[in-house]
Write a protein that holds these residues in place. Structure first.
Motif, PDB file in Angstrom:
ATOM      1  N   SER A   1       1.269  17.453 -13.751  1.00  0.00           N
ATOM      2  CA  SER A   1       1.056  18.868 -13.447  1.00  0.00           C
ATOM      3  C   SER A   1       2.005  19.728 -14.276  1.00  0.00           C
ATOM      4  CB  SER A   1       1.208  19.139 -11.946  1.00  0.00           C
ATOM      5  OG  SER A   1       2.416  18.604 -11.455  1.00  0.00           O
TER       6      SER A   1
ATOM      7  N   ARG B   1     -15.118  13.745 -14.788  1.00  0.00           N
ATOM      8  CA  ARG B   1     -14.379  15.016 -14.763  1.00  0.00           C
ATOM      9  C   ARG B   1     -13.610  15.223 -16.069  1.00  0.00           C
ATOM     10  NH1 ARG B   1     -11.435  16.678  -9.281  1.00  0.00           N
ATOM     11  NH2 ARG B   1     -11.517  18.664 -10.392  1.00  0.00           N
TER      12      ARG B   1
ATOM     13  N   ALA C   1       3.578   9.335  -6.864  1.00  0.00           N
ATOM     14  CA  ALA C   1       4.114  10.705  -6.844  1.00  0.00           C
ATOM     15  C   ALA C   1       4.725  11.056  -8.201  1.00  0.00           C
ATOM     16  CB  ALA C   1       5.159  10.852  -5.733  1.00  0.00           C
TER      17      ALA C   1
ATOM     18  N   PRO D   1      -0.298  27.745 -13.604  1.00  0.00           N
ATOM     19  CA  PRO D   1      -1.632  27.818 -12.978  1.00  0.00           C
ATOM     20  C   PRO D   1      -1.517  27.285 -11.552  1.00  0.00           C
ATOM     21  CG  PRO D   1      -1.723  26.682 -15.106  1.00  0.00           C
ATOM     22  CD  PRO D   1      -0.279  26.862 -14.776  1.00  0.00           C
TER      23      PRO D   1
ATOM     24  N   THR E   1       2.339  18.802  -3.894  1.00  0.00           N
ATOM     25  CA  THR E   1       1.901  17.770  -2.953  1.00  0.00           C
ATOM     26  C   THR E   1       2.607  16.438  -3.197  1.00  0.00           C
ATOM     27  OG1 THR E   1       0.021  17.261  -4.390  1.00  0.00           O
ATOM     28  CG2 THR E   1      -0.383  18.750  -2.549  1.00  0.00           C
ATOM     29  N   ALA E   2       3.293  16.300  -4.323  1.00  0.00           N
ATOM     30  CA  ALA E   2       4.058  15.066  -4.576  1.00  0.00           C
ATOM     31  C   ALA E   2       5.147  14.889  -3.519  1.00  0.00           C
ATOM     32  CB  ALA E   2       4.663  15.082  -5.976  1.00  0.00           C
TER      33      ALA E   2
ATOM     34  N   PHE F   1      -1.350   8.766   4.996  1.00  0.00           N
ATOM     35  CA  PHE F   1      -2.564   9.355   4.437  1.00  0.00           C
ATOM     36  C   PHE F   1      -2.260  10.715   3.816  1.00  0.00           C
ATOM     37  CE2 PHE F   1      -3.826   6.569   7.895  1.00  0.00           C
ATOM     38  CZ  PHE F   1      -4.800   5.790   7.287  1.00  0.00           C
TER      39      PHE F   1
ATOM     40  N   ARG G   1       3.905  13.205  -0.400  1.00  0.00           N
ATOM     41  CA  ARG G   1       3.513  11.843  -0.759  1.00  0.00           C
ATOM     42  C   ARG G   1       4.710  10.904  -0.649  1.00  0.00           C
ATOM     43  NH1 ARG G   1      -1.263  11.440  -3.282  1.00  0.00           N
ATOM     44  NH2 ARG G   1      -1.637   9.552  -4.475  1.00  0.00           N
TER      45      ARG G   1
ATOM     46  N   MET H   1       0.938  22.608 -16.995  1.00  0.00           N
ATOM     47  CA  MET H   1       1.505  23.967 -16.975  1.00  0.00           C
ATOM     48  C   MET H   1       2.046  24.342 -18.352  1.00  0.00           C
ATOM     49  SD  MET H   1       3.762  23.934 -13.485  1.00  0.00           S
ATOM     50  CE  MET H   1       3.033  23.356 -11.953  1.00  0.00           C
TER      51      MET H   1
ATOM     52  N   GLN I   1      -7.108  12.218   2.338  1.00  0.00           N
ATOM     53  CA  GLN I   1      -7.497  11.015   3.080  1.00  0.00           C
ATOM     54  C   GLN I   1      -7.584  11.280   4.580  1.00  0.00           C
ATOM     55  OE1 GLN I   1      -4.353   8.414   1.694  1.00  0.00           O
ATOM     56  NE2 GLN I   1      -5.622   7.503   0.111  1.00  0.00           N
TER      57      GLN I   1
ATOM     58  N   THR J   1     -14.557  21.054  -5.305  1.00  0.00           N
ATOM     59  CA  THR J   1     -14.121  20.568  -6.620  1.00  0.00           C
ATOM     60  C   THR J   1     -13.340  19.272  -6.524  1.00  0.00           C
ATOM     61  OG1 THR J   1     -12.059  21.792  -6.439  1.00  0.00           O
ATOM     62  CG2 THR J   1     -13.900  22.938  -7.457  1.00  0.00           C
ATOM     63  N   ASN J   2     -13.092  18.804  -5.289  1.00  0.00           N
ATOM     64  CA  ASN J   2     -12.247  17.621  -5.103  1.00  0.00           C
ATOM     65  C   ASN J   2     -10.841  17.814  -5.642  1.00  0.00           C
ATOM     66  OD1 ASN J   2     -13.013  15.527  -3.528  1.00  0.00           O
ATOM     67  ND2 ASN J   2     -14.247  14.520  -5.100  1.00  0.00           N
ATOM     68  N   ASP J   3     -10.333  19.023  -5.565  1.00  0.00           N
ATOM     69  CA  ASP J   3      -8.971  19.296  -6.001  1.00  0.00           C
ATOM     70  C   ASP J   3      -8.063  19.477  -4.792  1.00  0.00           C
ATOM     71  OD1 ASP J   3      -9.189  19.197  -8.779  1.00  0.00           O
ATOM     72  OD2 ASP J   3     -10.082  21.200  -8.829  1.00  0.00           O
ATOM     73  N   VAL J   4      -6.790  19.101  -4.971  1.00  0.00           N
ATOM     74  CA  VAL J   4      -5.866  19.247  -3.853  1.00  0.00           C
ATOM     75  C   VAL J   4      -5.378  20.691  -3.760  1.00  0.00           C
ATOM     76  CG1 VAL J   4      -5.098  16.861  -3.913  1.00  0.00           C
ATOM     77  CG2 VAL J   4      -3.824  18.598  -5.163  1.00  0.00           C
TER      78      VAL J   4
ATOM     79  N   GLN K   1      -9.053  11.066  -9.530  1.00  0.00           N
ATOM     80  CA  GLN K   1      -9.891  12.146 -10.051  1.00  0.00           C
ATOM     81  C   GLN K   1     -10.428  11.810 -11.441  1.00  0.00           C
ATOM     82  OE1 GLN K   1      -7.040  15.365  -9.720  1.00  0.00           O
ATOM     83  NE2 GLN K   1      -7.870  16.049  -7.766  1.00  0.00           N
TER      84      GLN K   1
ATOM     85  N   ARG L   1      -3.574  25.873  -9.533  1.00  0.00           N
ATOM     86  CA  ARG L   1      -4.115  24.522  -9.284  1.00  0.00           C
ATOM     87  C   ARG L   1      -3.070  23.458  -9.608  1.00  0.00           C
ATOM     88  NH1 ARG L   1      -6.114  20.326 -12.281  1.00  0.00           N
ATOM     89  NH2 ARG L   1      -7.710  19.046 -11.297  1.00  0.00           N
ATOM     90  N   GLU L   2      -2.386  23.626 -10.746  1.00  0.00           N
ATOM     91  CA  GLU L   2      -1.394  22.635 -11.168  1.00  0.00           C
ATOM     92  C   GLU L   2      -0.167  22.681 -10.260  1.00  0.00           C
ATOM     93  OE1 GLU L   2      -2.285  20.466 -13.363  1.00  0.00           O
ATOM     94  OE2 GLU L   2      -4.149  21.535 -13.808  1.00  0.00           O
ATOM     95  N   LEU L   3       0.215  23.895  -9.850  1.00  0.00           N
ATOM     96  CA  LEU L   3       1.367  24.029  -8.956  1.00  0.00           C
ATOM     97  C   LEU L   3       1.092  23.303  -7.638  1.00  0.00           C
ATOM     98  CD1 LEU L   3       4.142  25.363  -8.992  1.00  0.00           C
ATOM     99  CD2 LEU L   3       3.147  27.346  -7.862  1.00  0.00           C
TER     100      LEU L   3
ATOM    101  N   ARG M   1       2.219  12.351 -10.670  1.00  0.00           N
ATOM    102  CA  ARG M   1       1.705  13.607 -10.142  1.00  0.00           C
ATOM    103  C   ARG M   1       2.581  14.765 -10.612  1.00  0.00           C
ATOM    104  NH1 ARG M   1      -1.943  13.177  -6.172  1.00  0.00           N
ATOM    105  NH2 ARG M   1      -2.288  15.005  -4.883  1.00  0.00           N
ATOM    106  N   ILE M   2       3.874  14.519 -10.598  1.00  0.00           N
ATOM    107  CA  ILE M   2       4.829  15.543 -11.020  1.00  0.00           C
ATOM    108  C   ILE M   2       4.732  15.770 -12.531  1.00  0.00           C
ATOM    109  CG2 ILE M   2       7.296  16.056 -11.229  1.00  0.00           C
ATOM    110  CD1 ILE M   2       7.667  14.496  -8.548  1.00  0.00           C
TER     111      ILE M   2
ATOM    112  N   SER N   1      -4.885  18.868 -15.030  1.00  0.00           N
ATOM    113  CA  SER N   1      -4.390  17.518 -14.770  1.00  0.00           C
ATOM    114  C   SER N   1      -5.239  16.823 -13.714  1.00  0.00           C
ATOM    115  CB  SER N   1      -2.924  17.563 -14.342  1.00  0.00           C
ATOM    116  OG  SER N   1      -2.790  18.148 -13.076  1.00  0.00           O
TER     117      SER N   1
ATOM    118  N   ARG O   1       0.830  -1.202   0.000  1.00  0.00           N
ATOM    119  CA  ARG O   1       0.000   0.000   0.000  1.00  0.00           C
ATOM    120  C   ARG O   1       0.868   1.256   0.000  1.00  0.00           C
ATOM    121  NH1 ARG O   1      -1.671   3.826   3.644  1.00  0.00           N
ATOM    122  NH2 ARG O   1      -3.735   4.721   3.280  1.00  0.00           N
TER     123      ARG O   1
ATOM    124  N   ILE P   1      -0.910  20.702  -7.181  1.00  0.00           N
ATOM    125  CA  ILE P   1      -0.836  19.250  -7.420  1.00  0.00           C
ATOM    126  C   ILE P   1       0.626  18.822  -7.445  1.00  0.00           C
ATOM    127  CG2 ILE P   1      -1.229  17.420  -9.109  1.00  0.00           C
ATOM    128  CD1 ILE P   1      -3.764  18.910  -9.940  1.00  0.00           C
ATOM    129  N   LEU P   2       1.437  19.618  -8.150  1.00  0.00           N
ATOM    130  CA  LEU P   2       2.866  19.304  -8.258  1.00  0.00           C
ATOM    131  C   LEU P   2       3.506  19.219  -6.870  1.00  0.00           C
ATOM    132  CD1 LEU P   2       5.413  19.046 -10.129  1.00  0.00           C
ATOM    133  CD2 LEU P   2       5.693  21.506  -9.808  1.00  0.00           C
TER     134      LEU P   2
ATOM    135  N   ILE Q   1       1.506   4.294  -2.920  1.00  0.00           N
ATOM    136  CA  ILE Q   1       1.376   5.735  -2.668  1.00  0.00           C
ATOM    137  C   ILE Q   1       2.649   6.448  -3.116  1.00  0.00           C
ATOM    138  CG2 ILE Q   1       1.234   7.508  -0.868  1.00  0.00           C
ATOM    139  CD1 ILE Q   1      -0.554   5.592   0.704  1.00  0.00           C
TER     140      ILE Q   1
END
Lengths: 444, 444
Positions: A92, A133, A85, B75, B84-85, B108, B88, A96, B112, B156-159, A112, B77-79, A88-89, A107, A77, B81-82, A81
């Motif tokens: 995004s 989405r 990552a 943007p 938060t990697a 988590f 993680r 951009m 989560q 929006t369920n976005d990070v 999602q 939003r994308e930054l 994710r990089i 993204s 698990r 997401i980036l 996770i």
């Protein structure tokens, strides 16, 4: 072409395209920008574009290295996770880069994007795709970027990964979920070839190949398209276009049933009953285990393969010798992924007393050659020509297995390259030999 | 100590502890293992342990660099997401390392863990914490690892990310949501000091400081604890223990109201009405803008600060000169974060005609010194002693502002260190001077 719900679109001038870019196509910031340009062009040409992207370059391996520095046995698990990552990089950054070109892009993680999987961490299977989405984003005229290789197990709301090659599967699954016109798989090679061009310089790029043949190619060692992605494409009838992100040339279209399409350039007098050879694949990732001196009584082979299956190994080819009349003993050999060797040997060792065999042999110096094409089984001449070519090249065959559209043989690993060249040539696949009645082949 | 729902626990022998580890504490695999050991010990000592972790070392800066290579204006939003990697990666590695020590742990994401935020990407505020999965994990006797710095906008369920220092805020918010006994903030320093020990070698670690004083310290440049984390802790009355991940020594406890705790070691004859100085903070991150030659008519200052606010700048101190009788013109100076300078100057430039000022001056060579402590306002001697100390050191004061528990002055940046040392000494905070009636101070 696809009719869409949104009434304000000129639906006959555009297509819904899913594009997938592998790690080598987004290895650094410069590559990400180059790919972004390509995506922006597809969008500006009037298409709806959804992009699936892998982790940049060697990111996944680097993350695995980090985990290995922490513990030899990470909980799956947590490993999943960690690995997610990487996408994710890349996703995004790609969003951009596309926005920077004046094309709106967003993204989305696997979760999602609605990629629902089972709970088998590390090699989860996609059980459903709910791309609400993504659809919404496309309907707004924006590009949707989706993280490949990952999904969510909705029972626990935990992220999962799909295993190696998982981004191909994500792309095909999203394409199926969206009803896309085509799923384009971009990599650093031009398409599917009649053999690996690094081994056979005369190998040719093929224009079209059926799902079935591509399945056999992928299962036989061609690395250009993940096996599960092809299975998914066949099940949902998603046309897959394998092409290079470094050129505008078209690559190989994977679609239809074998025998569907004869070479449009073939001479009309060509024998339409003749076998249509797709190509020659090879695989050096397997090993062979031989159980020596098995008592030849009913149920012994079944017991051996019960034990092997319980050890988690996926066996491929099996050969059982004719038992020697004097001893009543026989040898059973089978091939399996090399990495499954140690656990399988240990499991068999544990039942030596019960089964009463003499000894175990492990051989990781084998190579497998597979000839793939439609109409093989009904053309006995095919195997004769294959075996003849190998004999003429002085190459010994250790094991044989066949399916309706494939013949595989096991040789010594160090004679595999020569075997591939000999067979490729014997079936008239070399590009210098002009227009043979053939199509398709294998990659990388 | 906390009474828990689970009846099978000896509730009076354990506490519910939230621990937060910063990037320097998990900079590489070795550090992750070291921190894991510390966490496992806390768990084995009988505590319920929830851990909030930042990204490893410079990961966040490296990701920002990558984004900068793609576009100067990503943007948000994308930054988010980036970025938060980063957590993680650290959270999953930490969970692996703890499991490897035989203590069960699960990681988590902010989403989560139930960290709900508003939609202001890049500096989202936590609006709610719903730590159901964390609680469930703790109730199973497992360690819960939570990604700091991130949450989810449930509309929006976005990070989202919480901005610099956001992991401190995550830790305090989770501690509040769980009703934890204490929130331990681990870093590479031993606690809160009466001044930055790199500037004032005689600075002392303080044992306890009130939320209010810690707020002023954080707002005045002490980087040891993020301002918003302190605000959150005060609002929900979460005791925060600032300590080093490199030692077992206790650090600084942030709790209570100022004046709550007098130094238990202070001589009994000490004047209990005397001001209790917490410490001296400093800040070099601000700049000063002067609007020269503003017509001294009603509403002009208001108009200037309207424009500044619209440009998004957070102004700190303001000084307006007495208007010169001959000209009817005045100068207005204010300080703001240096990074907000360009946008603010551009906005003011745009209204030069409307306001009719002469010119703008930008000065990024300023430094701010703040003296923080309870009972200042009612002790006029404090400011006299402060100004006297600076005068004796030959340091010019350019601006002054005060609150109930703080006096701040602006000096030249290059005399700030000397100013801090002079003031620290003048208020008897130097450790070589024995037992002064003081507590607390600033960090790093």
């Amino acid at each position: 072409m696809r009719e869409t719900e949104a009434g304000d679109r000129k639906s006959n001038s555009m297509a819904l395209v899913v594009q997938k870019y592998g790690g080598s196509s987004v290895a650094d910031a410069g590559s990400v920008k180059r790919v972004a340009k390509r995506i922006a062009e597809a969008k500006r040409a009037g298409n709806d574009v959804c992009v699936v992207v892998s982790a940049m370059g060697d990111t996944t391996d680097e993350l695995l290295d980090l985990a290995a520095q922490i513990t030899p046995l990470p909980p799956q698990r947590e490993l999943d996770i960690l690995l997610t990552a990487g996408e994710r990089i890349s996703m995004s950054l790609l969003a951009m880069a596309i926005n920077n070109l004046g094309v709106k892009a967003k993204s989305f993680t696997g979760q999602q994007a609605g990629v629902i999987t089972d709970a088998v961490y590390g090699r989860a299977r996609i059980v459903d795709v709910v791309p609400a989405r993504i659809r919404e984003t496309l309907d707004k005229g924006q590009v949707a970027i989706v993280a490949g290789f990952q999904g969510v197990n909705t029972d626990t709301n935990d992220v999962t990964t799909l295993g190696r090659g998982g981004s191909d599967t994500t792309a095909v699954a999203i394409a199926a979920g969206l009803g896309a016109d085509v799923c384009e798989i971009y990599s650093d090679v031009d398409g599917v070839f009649t053999a690996d061009p690094r081994i056979v310089p005369t190998a040719r790029k093929i224009d079209r190949v059926s799902y079935e043949e591509m399945l056999e190619l992928a299962a036989s060692g061609a690395k250009i398209l993940a096996l599960r992605a092809v299975e998914y494409a066949r099940r949902y009838d998603v046309p897959v276009h394998v092409r290079s992100s470094f050129s505008a040339a078209s690559g190989t279209l994977v679609t239809g049933t074998y025998g569907d399409f004869l070479d449009p350039n073939a001479p009309v007098e060509a024998d339409v009953e003749a076998p249509i050879i797709s190509g020659v694949a090879h695989d050096r990732s397997e090993a062979k285990i031989t159980v020596v001196g098995v008592p030849d009584v009913p149920g012994m082979a079944a017991r051996i393969f019960e034990v092997v299956a319980a050890a988690g190994a996926n066996i491929d080819m099996i050969v059982q010798n004719v038992s020697a009349a004097q001893t009543g003993l026989t040898d059973i050999s089978f091939t399996l992924p090399e990495g499954d060797g140690p656990a399988t040997l240990a499991a068999l060792k544990g039942v030596q007393g019960e089964i009463g065999y003499d000894s175990l042999q492990f051989d990781d110096q084998i190579g497998k050659l597979s000839l793939i094409g439609a109409g093989m089984k009904t053309n006995p001449g095919v195997s004769a020509r294959l075996f003849g070519a190998l004999r003429d090249a002085g190459i010994n065959i250790e094991m044989i297995s066949t399916s309706e559209i494939r013949i595989s043989v096991v040789t010594r690993s160090d004679s595999l390259d020569e075997a591939v060249r000999a067979v490729h040539s014997a079936f008239g696949l070399d590009s210098s030999e002009g227009e043979a009645v053939v199509y398709a082949g294998t990659g990388r």
